[in-house]
Design a protein around this motif. Sequence first.
Motif, PDB file in Angstrom:
ATOM      1  N   VAL A 104      27.571  22.716   3.983  1.00  0.00           N
ATOM      2  CA  VAL A 104      26.227  22.468   3.458  1.00  0.00           C
ATOM      3  C   VAL A 104      26.288  21.814   2.083  1.00  0.00           C
ATOM      4  CG1 VAL A 104      24.129  23.615   2.658  1.00  0.00           C
ATOM      5  CG2 VAL A 104      25.167  24.311   4.810  1.00  0.00           C
ATOM      6  N   GLU A 105      27.160  22.308   1.214  1.00  0.00           N
ATOM      7  CA  GLU A 105      27.282  21.720  -0.121  1.00  0.00           C
ATOM      8  C   GLU A 105      27.783  20.288  -0.057  1.00  0.00           C
ATOM      9  OE1 GLU A 105      29.382  24.006  -2.968  1.00  0.00           O
ATOM     10  OE2 GLU A 105      28.429  25.900  -2.410  1.00  0.00           O
ATOM     11  N   SER A 106      28.684  20.004   0.860  1.00  0.00           N
ATOM     12  CA  SER A 106      29.174  18.633   1.011  1.00  0.00           C
ATOM     13  C   SER A 106      28.063  17.693   1.461  1.00  0.00           C
ATOM     14  CB  SER A 106      30.333  18.608   2.021  1.00  0.00           C
ATOM     15  OG  SER A 106      30.721  17.283   2.301  1.00  0.00           O
ATOM     16  N   THR A 107      27.260  18.147   2.413  1.00  0.00           N
ATOM     17  CA  THR A 107      26.143  17.331   2.875  1.00  0.00           C
ATOM     18  C   THR A 107      25.143  17.078   1.755  1.00  0.00           C
ATOM     19  OG1 THR A 107      26.398  18.274   5.096  1.00  0.00           O
ATOM     20  CG2 THR A 107      24.321  17.153   4.600  1.00  0.00           C
ATOM     21  N   TYR A 108      24.852  18.119   0.971  1.00  0.00           N
ATOM     22  CA  TYR A 108      23.911  17.948  -0.139  1.00  0.00           C
ATOM     23  C   TYR A 108      24.466  17.004  -1.203  1.00  0.00           C
ATOM     24  CZ  TYR A 108      21.583  18.965  -4.535  1.00  0.00           C
ATOM     25  OH  TYR A 108      20.949  18.836  -5.735  1.00  0.00           O
ATOM     26  N   ALA A 109      25.759  17.123  -1.508  1.00  0.00           N
ATOM     27  CA  ALA A 109      26.360  16.254  -2.531  1.00  0.00           C
ATOM     28  C   ALA A 109      26.317  14.789  -2.104  1.00  0.00           C
ATOM     29  CB  ALA A 109      27.803  16.692  -2.794  1.00  0.00           C
ATOM     30  N   ARG A 110      26.595  14.515  -0.857  1.00  0.00           N
ATOM     31  CA  ARG A 110      26.544  13.123  -0.382  1.00  0.00           C
ATOM     32  C   ARG A 110      25.113  12.608  -0.384  1.00  0.00           C
ATOM     33  NH1 ARG A 110      30.117  12.119   4.921  1.00  0.00           N
ATOM     34  NH2 ARG A 110      29.510  10.014   4.303  1.00  0.00           N
ATOM     35  N   TYR A 111      24.167  13.453  -0.021  1.00  0.00           N
ATOM     36  CA  TYR A 111      22.760  13.024  -0.030  1.00  0.00           C
ATOM     37  C   TYR A 111      22.282  12.769  -1.455  1.00  0.00           C
ATOM     38  CZ  TYR A 111      17.737  13.064   0.821  1.00  0.00           C
ATOM     39  OH  TYR A 111      16.406  12.731   0.863  1.00  0.00           O
ATOM     40  N   ALA A 112      22.657  13.657  -2.387  1.00  0.00           N
ATOM     41  CA  ALA A 112      22.218  13.494  -3.774  1.00  0.00           C
ATOM     42  C   ALA A 112      22.818  12.250  -4.410  1.00  0.00           C
ATOM     43  CB  ALA A 112      22.599  14.733  -4.584  1.00  0.00           C
ATOM     44  N   SER A 113      24.055  11.896  -4.041  1.00  0.00           N
ATOM     45  CA  SER A 113      24.686  10.714  -4.628  1.00  0.00           C
ATOM     46  C   SER A 113      24.137   9.413  -4.063  1.00  0.00           C
ATOM     47  CB  SER A 113      26.197  10.774  -4.397  1.00  0.00           C
ATOM     48  OG  SER A 113      26.500  10.768  -3.009  1.00  0.00           O
ATOM     49  N   SER A 114      23.537   9.460  -2.879  1.00  0.00           N
ATOM     50  CA  SER A 114      23.024   8.238  -2.256  1.00  0.00           C
ATOM     51  C   SER A 114      21.513   8.101  -2.343  1.00  0.00           C
ATOM     52  CB  SER A 114      23.443   8.200  -0.779  1.00  0.00           C
ATOM     53  OG  SER A 114      22.904   9.306  -0.073  1.00  0.00           O
ATOM     54  N   THR A 115      20.820   9.081  -2.910  1.00  0.00           N
ATOM     55  CA  THR A 115      19.360   9.049  -3.001  1.00  0.00           C
ATOM     56  C   THR A 115      18.957   8.940  -4.463  1.00  0.00           C
ATOM     57  OG1 THR A 115      19.195  10.438  -1.031  1.00  0.00           O
ATOM     58  CG2 THR A 115      17.222  10.223  -2.402  1.00  0.00           C
ATOM     59  N   ASP A 117      15.695   9.056  -5.438  1.00  0.00           N
ATOM     60  CA  ASP A 117      14.427   9.741  -5.656  1.00  0.00           C
ATOM     61  C   ASP A 117      14.697  11.181  -6.083  1.00  0.00           C
ATOM     62  OD1 ASP A 117      11.897  10.687  -5.721  1.00  0.00           O
ATOM     63  OD2 ASP A 117      11.386  10.253  -3.640  1.00  0.00           O
ATOM     64  N   PRO A 118      14.414  11.548  -7.345  1.00  0.00           N
ATOM     65  CA  PRO A 118      14.695  12.924  -7.788  1.00  0.00           C
ATOM     66  C   PRO A 118      13.887  13.963  -7.020  1.00  0.00           C
ATOM     67  CG  PRO A 118      14.314  11.466  -9.674  1.00  0.00           C
ATOM     68  CD  PRO A 118      13.901  10.722  -8.454  1.00  0.00           C
ATOM     69  N   ALA A 119      12.666  13.627  -6.595  1.00  0.00           N
ATOM     70  CA  ALA A 119      11.844  14.592  -5.870  1.00  0.00           C
ATOM     71  C   ALA A 119      12.491  14.963  -4.535  1.00  0.00           C
ATOM     72  CB  ALA A 119      10.447  14.024  -5.644  1.00  0.00           C
ATOM     73  N   ARG A 120      13.026  13.982  -3.818  1.00  0.00           N
ATOM     74  CA  ARG A 120      13.696  14.281  -2.549  1.00  0.00           C
ATOM     75  C   ARG A 120      14.956  15.101  -2.764  1.00  0.00           C
ATOM     76  NH1 ARG A 120      13.425   8.849   1.273  1.00  0.00           N
ATOM     77  NH2 ARG A 120      11.138   8.751   1.434  1.00  0.00           N
ATOM     78  N   VAL A 121      15.693  14.794  -3.825  1.00  0.00           N
ATOM     79  CA  VAL A 121      16.905  15.555  -4.104  1.00  0.00           C
ATOM     80  C   VAL A 121      16.561  17.012  -4.390  1.00  0.00           C
ATOM     81  CG1 VAL A 121      18.842  15.801  -5.690  1.00  0.00           C
ATOM     82  CG2 VAL A 121      18.158  13.534  -4.912  1.00  0.00           C
ATOM     83  N   ARG A 122      15.500  17.261  -5.175  1.00  0.00           N
ATOM     84  CA  ARG A 122      15.106  18.639  -5.460  1.00  0.00           C
ATOM     85  C   ARG A 122      14.622  19.350  -4.202  1.00  0.00           C
ATOM     86  NH1 ARG A 122      12.426  16.231  -9.901  1.00  0.00           N
ATOM     87  NH2 ARG A 122      10.417  16.643  -8.908  1.00  0.00           N
ATOM     88  N   ARG A 123      13.932  18.617  -3.330  1.00  0.00           N
ATOM     89  CA  ARG A 123      13.473  19.232  -2.077  1.00  0.00           C
ATOM     90  C   ARG A 123      14.662  19.653  -1.213  1.00  0.00           C
ATOM     91  NH1 ARG A 123      10.255  15.396   1.858  1.00  0.00           N
ATOM     92  NH2 ARG A 123      12.339  14.468   1.890  1.00  0.00           N
TER      93      ARG A 123
END
Length: 376
Positions: A104-115, A117-123
């Motif tokens: 889960v943390e790996s998926t979130y880290a890859r999503y945060a590095s490629s997005t 939009d701060p609002a989507r990252v916080r969601r």
Amino acid sequence: MENLLRPFTVVGGSVLLTLLVGWAVDRLLRRVDDRHPETPLWDLLRRCRLPLQVVLLGALLRATYGEIHQPLVRERSAGIGHVLSLVLIGASAWLVTRIVSAAVESTYARYASSTRDPARVRRVRTQVTLIMRIVTAVVAVVAFAAMLLTFPGMEKVGASMLASAGIIGIVAGVAAQSTLGNLFAGFQIAFGDMVRIGDTVVVDGEWGVVEEVTLTFLAVRTWDERRITMPVSYFTSKPFENWSRGGAQMTGTIFFHLDHSAPVALMREKLGEILEDCPAWDRRDWSLAVTDTTPSTIEVRAVVTAKDADDIWTARCTVREQMVAWLCEKHPYALPRIATSAASLPPSGQWPAPSSAPVPGPVPAQEDNAPRTGRG
């Protein structure tokens, strides 16, 4: 002699094999991580080394402890096997939790590095946090149930519990009504995108930033470093302000209560000068206008914009401080007062004298040559 060495062989061999397997897995994961630096999964999986070794050691001892032909071991064979089974179940739950957490943390880290939009990252961060708490709770419950089933006689207890499941369910539902409400509210917040970690909110008149979201409560860190802990059901049943939803940009107002002789045009020009030197202003918009009047004062409203709640606070304080200081120094007659004697006349050219014709004050330069009167 063989019986004396056998315990050391069984235990020592299991420990040695466990250490070798743990070292080999760690080396393998490190090499894979060096070849694939684009994903942190393999590096995160290295945190599973300790629970993996505990599982492996528990399994080896559970399978080989019967080879220890010692009177003490034979007499307590059932108890030792039961303890090893409990350790194996607990370590397996620990390993599963670590593996899911790494994925889960790996998926979130890859999503945060490629997005961007701060609002989507916080969601996504809020959802990931709650998903991990749910997985941890489910794995813990399953592991605890599996441990209970290893004790003899639990089948009869389970049958009696099932026989009275209706009554127990009703009593538990009434007793845990508030807890269940918070639980479902936590799911609603996580996947309904109502509030996210990092959002700026106002609840019960307190301004702060959402610091933690769980299935039952939500923690808000206020500007003075206090923590307000509130049940998540509050955010699904009562209105609250979310300043980060729909964008973090904000518009702030500053009110001045001044004398009727206040030089509004000069104040408008001074506001533009103050904002030009204010880093917190985002240069989107500003204005100044008289919004109300009373028999003794007028209400002057200044409007400024900023990129977020922190900067709008800084911009409002800066404008208020510098404008009041400028009025005290250059135009003290504009400050509100209670007239007990004849007032002194303002300097010529800034406000019409009683016996002279109206003289228009200077108007600040604008793109359309019109005063900034603001919105509404």
